[in-house]
Design an enzyme around this catalytic site. Structure first.
Site, PDB file in Angstrom:
ATOM      1  N   HIS A 267       0.838  -1.221   0.000  1.00  0.00           N
ATOM      2  CA  HIS A 267       0.000   0.000   0.000  1.00  0.00           C
ATOM      3  C   HIS A 267       0.866   1.262   0.000  1.00  0.00           C
ATOM      4  O   HIS A 267       0.898   1.966  -0.988  1.00  0.00           O
ATOM      5  CB  HIS A 267      -1.010   0.049   1.155  1.00  0.00           C
ATOM      6  CG  HIS A 267      -1.913  -1.142   1.229  1.00  0.00           C
ATOM      7  ND1 HIS A 267      -2.715  -1.516   0.183  1.00  0.00           N
ATOM      8  CD2 HIS A 267      -2.126  -2.063   2.210  1.00  0.00           C
ATOM      9  CE1 HIS A 267      -3.396  -2.601   0.514  1.00  0.00           C
ATOM     10  NE2 HIS A 267      -3.047  -2.965   1.740  1.00  0.00           N
ATOM     11  N   ASP A 318      -4.905  -8.334  -3.287  1.00  0.00           N
ATOM     12  CA  ASP A 318      -5.137  -8.106  -1.858  1.00  0.00           C
ATOM     13  C   ASP A 318      -6.454  -8.700  -1.366  1.00  0.00           C
ATOM     14  O   ASP A 318      -6.535  -9.881  -1.052  1.00  0.00           O
ATOM     15  CB  ASP A 318      -5.035  -6.594  -1.577  1.00  0.00           C
ATOM     16  CG  ASP A 318      -5.062  -6.254  -0.092  1.00  0.00           C
ATOM     17  OD1 ASP A 318      -5.031  -7.173   0.728  1.00  0.00           O
ATOM     18  OD2 ASP A 318      -5.109  -5.053   0.257  1.00  0.00           O
TER      19      ASP A 318
HETATM   20 ZN   LIG Z   1      -3.300  -6.945   2.718  1.00  0.00          ZN
END
Ligand SMILES: [Zn+2]
Length: 446
Positions: A267, A318
């Site tokens: 991220h 994810d």
């Molecule tokens: Zn994750």
């Protein structure tokens, strides 16, 4: 002596599209590549479309797939989504996780993914009691990847706390080994095999106390293994870290020896200028997960700045709101366009590199993600004659694949020289949709 040959109508060489490409395979590896061959040699399997190196999905939590659709009801925040995710986690055991992950990895294979980085923290039975085999859940994931025909790097995740100075709370008891030494002893019992490698992960600076970060980083360093960590996905993590330690999460990881070329920060959405220098200067890979970051309203991370500072970029699906690496790739550029109101931050070639070579390197498979002699024979062929991709010339195949194709255009997938998907059909899991429906209906109550 090559035993198999593929004939790619077009293939991406890393810089350009070549046509009439014979890819000779010996065992798991590419033995030779010849372009400009007018017709398939006798016995060669024809790959019609644009053949890319296999795609690497560098960040996955397989069980989050069960939340698809459910997570889209109403509004909510990252934190309410997390409560739903904990409900599903609470219902899984090694048998049901094997069944779910096999179906999820089959979906990935159908989307052209040949290697997954599984960021795995659901280690123990409810309440935190270890299974008879303390790695039963991790082994289920490794077996699921084998049954779905793809490679896996099991990123065994250290998860010890509910937050800064807070012990794990009920759902998190299944994630915790107690301390980093106990985590390391359990993870050390995991064995690599042909399709599976082992890496380490620090769940986040929220979930691993500062004093426990170093032992995890050391464990990975001793093995020259990948080390992954969620980083600054939410501003609340930054604020809590500043309050507890007087520094940013990036600075904390840097000071504890957790950044570097084997590390991937996942991220990296909310960073300071100093954070960007620390990540880029240490050549830490940044794993962007744009479809999840979008879904959870995280924000847009500074991927272009990080790349300029020296960080390779990888891509992950994810939470599996969708499983489509081509969508992840184009989102990196398109999100940046929306943010800056300028075009042209990333070329299709650079985004393909993130989806293939750099993604594989971040998972500890540097010999995958390229079509050249000596590389692992992992190939993903994207149709150039579908309703989405027809029209542009083959020379624009990279631009077409990245900016117009979807996972539904993946036609053939080869892993280690072996066909896994042929004409859009998974050869090992023949009905992946039914498998997903069956396993998810047993895990989630509407
Ligand atoms: Zn994750």
């Amino acid at each position: 002596m090559p035993v198999t040959a593929y004939y790619a109508e077009h293939a991406w060489t890393g810089e350009a599209v070549a046509s009439g490409v014979v890819i000779e395979v010996d065992g798991e590896r590419v033995a030779g590549v010849r372009a400009g061959v007018a017709a398939p040699p006798p016995g060669a399997q024809v790959l019609r479309g644009l053949t890319l190196p296999g795609l690497a999905n560098a960040h996955s939590h397989a069980f989050h797939r069960a939340l698809r659709g459910f997570a889209q009801r109403g509004s909510g925040t990252f934190w309410t989504w997390r409560d739903s995710m904990y409900d599903v986690a609470g219902r899984l055991d090694p048998d049901s996780y094997l069944e779910l992950a096999r179906a999820v990895y089959a979906e990935m294979a159908l989307a052209g993914v040949t290697c997954v980085g599984e960021f795995h923290y659901l280690h123990h039975a409810p309440g935190g009691r270890p299974y008879a085999d303390p790695n039963a859940m991790g082994e289920a994931l490794i077996e699921a990847a084998a049954q779905a025909g793809i490679r896996i790097t099991l990123l065994d995740t250290c998860y010890l706390a509910a937050g800064f100075g807070r012990p794990p709370e009920r759902p998190q008891l299944r994630f915790s080994d107690g301390d980093a030494d106990a985590w390391a002893a359990r993870a050390a019992a995991l064995k690599e095999r042909g399709h599976a490698r082992i890496g380490a992960a620090i769940h986040s600076v929220r979930a691993v106390p500062a004093g426990q970060i170093e032992p995890v980083a050391r464990w990975a360093a001793e093995r020259a293994a990948p080390l992954h960590a969620h980083l600054s996905e939410q501003p609340a993590e930054n604020e809590a870290c500043l309050a507890a330690h007087g520094c940013t999460p990036t600075r904390l990881l840097a000071d504890r020896g957790a950044l570097g070329p084997r590390t991937s920060a996942v991220h990296a959405t909310h960073l300071t200028g100093e954070d960007i220098s620390l990540l880029g200067g240490s050549a830490t890979t940044i794993c962007m997960c744009p479809t999840t970051e979008r879904d959870l309203a995280d924000g847009i991370g500074p991927a272009a700045e990080l790349a300029r500072a020296g960080s390779p970029i990888s891509l992950g699906s994810d939470s599996h709101a969708v499983v489509d690496l081509l969508e992840e790739a184009r989102a990196v550029e398109l999100d940046e366009r929306l943010r800056t109101r300028r075009r042209g931050h990333w070329s299709a070639a650079a985004l393909l590199r993130a989806a293939t070579r750099d993604g594989h390197a971040s998972l500890g498979w540097p010999e995958a993600g390229r079509i050249e002699a000596g590389a692992l024979a992992d190939l993903t062929t994207v149709a150039l004659d579908s309703v989405r991709t027809a029209g542009p010339p083959a020379a624009l195949g990279a631009e077409t694949a990245v900016f117009a194709a979807t996972a539904a255009d993946v036609r053939h997938v080869v892993v280690g020289g072996r066909p896994v998907v042929r004409d859009g059909v998974h050869l090992l899991v023949p009905d992946a949709p039914a498998a997903l429906a069956r396993t998810i209906s047993g895990l989630i109550s509407p």
